[in-house]
Design an enzyme around this catalytic site. Sequence first.
Site, PDB file in Angstrom:
ATOM      1  N   GLU A  91      -5.768   8.772 -27.096  1.00 39.51           N
ATOM      2  CA  GLU A  91      -7.103   9.306 -26.849  1.00 39.51           C
ATOM      3  C   GLU A  91      -8.086   8.191 -26.483  1.00 39.51           C
ATOM      4  O   GLU A  91      -7.980   7.067 -26.959  1.00 39.51           O
ATOM      5  CB  GLU A  91      -7.606  10.053 -28.092  1.00 39.51           C
ATOM      6  CG  GLU A  91      -6.865  11.357 -28.292  1.00 39.51           C
ATOM      7  CD  GLU A  91      -7.252  12.063 -29.584  1.00 39.51           C
ATOM      8  OE1 GLU A  91      -7.720  13.199 -29.499  1.00 39.51           O
ATOM      9  OE2 GLU A  91      -7.103  11.469 -30.664  1.00 39.51           O
ATOM     10  N   CYS A 104     -14.551   3.911 -25.569  1.00 39.79           N
ATOM     11  CA  CYS A 104     -13.873   3.483 -26.795  1.00 39.79           C
ATOM     12  C   CYS A 104     -12.377   3.642 -26.537  1.00 39.79           C
ATOM     13  O   CYS A 104     -11.900   4.747 -26.303  1.00 39.79           O
ATOM     14  CB  CYS A 104     -14.341   4.356 -27.956  1.00 39.79           C
ATOM     15  SG  CYS A 104     -13.509   4.004 -29.521  1.00 39.79           S
ATOM     16  N   CYS A 111      -0.895   3.252 -35.960  1.00 39.54           N
ATOM     17  CA  CYS A 111      -1.459   2.024 -36.531  1.00 39.54           C
ATOM     18  C   CYS A 111      -0.765   1.726 -37.845  1.00 39.54           C
ATOM     19  O   CYS A 111      -0.451   2.634 -38.607  1.00 39.54           O
ATOM     20  CB  CYS A 111      -2.965   2.202 -36.773  1.00 39.54           C
ATOM     21  SG  CYS A 111      -3.771   0.730 -37.445  1.00 39.54           S
ATOM     22  N   CYS A 115      -5.309   1.754 -43.749  1.00 40.13           N
ATOM     23  CA  CYS A 115      -6.585   1.985 -44.447  1.00 40.13           C
ATOM     24  C   CYS A 115      -6.565   3.429 -44.967  1.00 40.13           C
ATOM     25  O   CYS A 115      -6.264   4.354 -44.215  1.00 40.13           O
ATOM     26  CB  CYS A 115      -7.770   1.779 -43.497  1.00 40.13           C
ATOM     27  SG  CYS A 115      -7.804   0.123 -42.793  1.00 40.13           S
ATOM     28  N   CYS A 118      -8.506   6.474 -43.272  1.00 39.21           N
ATOM     29  CA  CYS A 118      -8.489   6.612 -41.812  1.00 39.21           C
ATOM     30  C   CYS A 118      -7.384   7.556 -41.348  1.00 39.21           C
ATOM     31  O   CYS A 118      -6.252   7.492 -41.828  1.00 39.21           O
ATOM     32  CB  CYS A 118      -8.298   5.233 -41.182  1.00 39.21           C
ATOM     33  SG  CYS A 118      -8.180   5.270 -39.378  1.00 39.21           S
ATOM     34  N   CYS A 332     -16.525   8.603 -34.712  1.00 35.71           N
ATOM     35  CA  CYS A 332     -15.889   7.393 -35.204  1.00 35.71           C
ATOM     36  C   CYS A 332     -14.785   7.678 -36.221  1.00 35.71           C
ATOM     37  O   CYS A 332     -14.985   8.366 -37.210  1.00 35.71           O
ATOM     38  CB  CYS A 332     -16.979   6.563 -35.867  1.00 35.71           C
ATOM     39  SG  CYS A 332     -16.416   4.983 -36.355  1.00 35.71           S
TER      40      CYS A 332
HETATM   41  N1  SAH Z   1      -8.394  -1.288 -36.392  1.00 41.20           N
HETATM   42  C1  SAH Z   1      -9.699  -1.650 -35.965  1.00 41.20           C
HETATM   43  C2  SAH Z   1     -10.294  -0.762 -34.880  1.00 41.20           C
HETATM   44  C3  SAH Z   1     -10.084   0.732 -34.986  1.00 41.20           C
HETATM   45  S1  SAH Z   1     -10.911   1.632 -36.267  1.00 41.20           S
HETATM   46  C4  SAH Z   1     -10.620  -1.759 -37.149  1.00 41.20           C
HETATM   47  O1  SAH Z   1     -10.200  -1.489 -38.261  1.00 41.20           O
HETATM   48  O2  SAH Z   1     -11.758  -2.175 -36.983  1.00 41.20           O
HETATM   49  C5  SAH Z   1     -12.599   1.692 -35.783  1.00 41.20           C
HETATM   50  C6  SAH Z   1     -13.561   1.883 -36.953  1.00 41.20           C
HETATM   51  O3  SAH Z   1     -13.555   3.244 -37.422  1.00 41.20           O
HETATM   52  C7  SAH Z   1     -13.199   1.033 -38.141  1.00 41.20           C
HETATM   53  O4  SAH Z   1     -14.360   0.450 -38.680  1.00 41.20           O
HETATM   54  C8  SAH Z   1     -12.614   2.058 -39.084  1.00 41.20           C
HETATM   55  O5  SAH Z   1     -12.614   1.616 -40.397  1.00 41.20           O
HETATM   56  C9  SAH Z   1     -13.520   3.229 -38.831  1.00 41.20           C
HETATM   57  N2  SAH Z   1     -13.032   4.508 -39.336  1.00 41.20           N
HETATM   58  C10 SAH Z   1     -11.761   4.888 -39.566  1.00 41.20           C
HETATM   59  N3  SAH Z   1     -11.725   6.136 -40.045  1.00 41.20           N
HETATM   60  C11 SAH Z   1     -12.994   6.573 -40.140  1.00 41.20           C
HETATM   61  C12 SAH Z   1     -13.587   7.790 -40.538  1.00 41.20           C
HETATM   62  N4  SAH Z   1     -12.860   8.828 -40.932  1.00 41.20           N
HETATM   63  N5  SAH Z   1     -14.931   7.894 -40.478  1.00 41.20           N
HETATM   64  C13 SAH Z   1     -15.678   6.861 -40.028  1.00 41.20           C
HETATM   65  N6  SAH Z   1     -15.174   5.697 -39.617  1.00 41.20           N
HETATM   66  C14 SAH Z   1     -13.842   5.540 -39.677  1.00 41.20           C
END
Ligand code: SAH
Length: 341
Positions: A91, A104, A111, A115, A118, A332
């Site tokens: 996506e 984006c 991945c 986390c 996520c 996001c």
């Molecule tokens: N792996 C990289 C880039 C991809 S994630 C990183 O960790 O920065 C992009 C951003 O979205 C990261 O800050 C991640 O922690 C955040 N993110 C992930 N899941 C989310 C959610 N459910 N709501 C808001 N932000 C989230």
Amino acid sequence: MMQSIYGFTLDMLKEYMINLGEKPFRSSQIIEWLYRQQVRSFDEMTNISKSFIERLKQDFDLDLLECVTKQESYDGTRKFLFRLKDGNLIETVLMNNEYGYSACVTTEVGCNMGCVFCASGMKKKLRNLETSEIVLQVLTASILTGIKISHVVVMGIGEPFDNYDNVINFIKILNEPKGLEIGARHITVSTCGLVPKIYEYSEFPLQVNLAISLHAPNNEIRNQIMPINKSYPIEILFKAITDYIDKTNRRVTIEYILLQGLNDTVACANELANLLTGLNVYVNLIPYNEVKEKPYKRSKKEDMVKFFDILKKRKINVQLRREQGSDIDAACGQLRSKHIK
Ligand code: SAH
């Protein structure tokens, strides 16, 4: 073997041409045809010799990504589902900002960072994206919509620093003056904190931006939500961030998702302020987008405001990020394909 020409930086094209006895300056002309004229066949490259065009046709394809679906939000955000040649789906999101459109992009299929909050990490990484597959997200989205993209954030699915070389080549291609010419200052790479790559990135000669997904002010909380913190705890991470700021003189963005009852307390805000005071950083507070399969909740509005106010009072540069595209699951952290089993 045929390969996508969109994975080639100017230097790589130059080398290819020199090896074939062509004039190296022709590589800039090709870049122009690819990214300015956006030709769909090599035959349109009228300043390239017929015989060399035949050679290009043997070696390269000009295929765009196959678009499976395209959705548009009421706020102008667009989300694309693309199918890669091996069938994997990824996506890409276009966001409509006051300063222009930003894309984006996704860097990996799945991945591995794990986390806990996520959605992306629910699918283990299958492979890195090729440079061309990252470049083509920007180019295809732009061609399909007619929108000129001025900014790029590497914040889609995947950990860009876990696919470092391809991401770096992607940036070089975006930035190419004869090509898309996206300014380095308009490009941001976000990482969960792969420390050795932060050091490497600080040596990268283009003036690109760095964002760090911090999400916690101490190791106790960060260990619970981001497994990477066990390899690179906060003190090691901040050594790298400080070194990056010293070397590049650039402000680093700190991303901080607000999770109810977990990292959104007054104590956390103060601890975060302690950690960041004196550093050239900008904090993005991000309202958490709840994920059906996960127990985490978005902070209450009043707690987000309280958190923001504490940082503000402590003279930290901070913004509470507005949300875009939530009606099309493009907000996001929401990128995850519902189309994959
Ligand atoms: N792996 C990289 C880039 C991809 S994630 C990183 O960790 O920065 C992009 C951003 O979205 C990261 O800050 C991640 O922690 C955040 N993110 C992930 N899941 C989310 C959610 N459910 N709501 C808001 N932000 C989230």
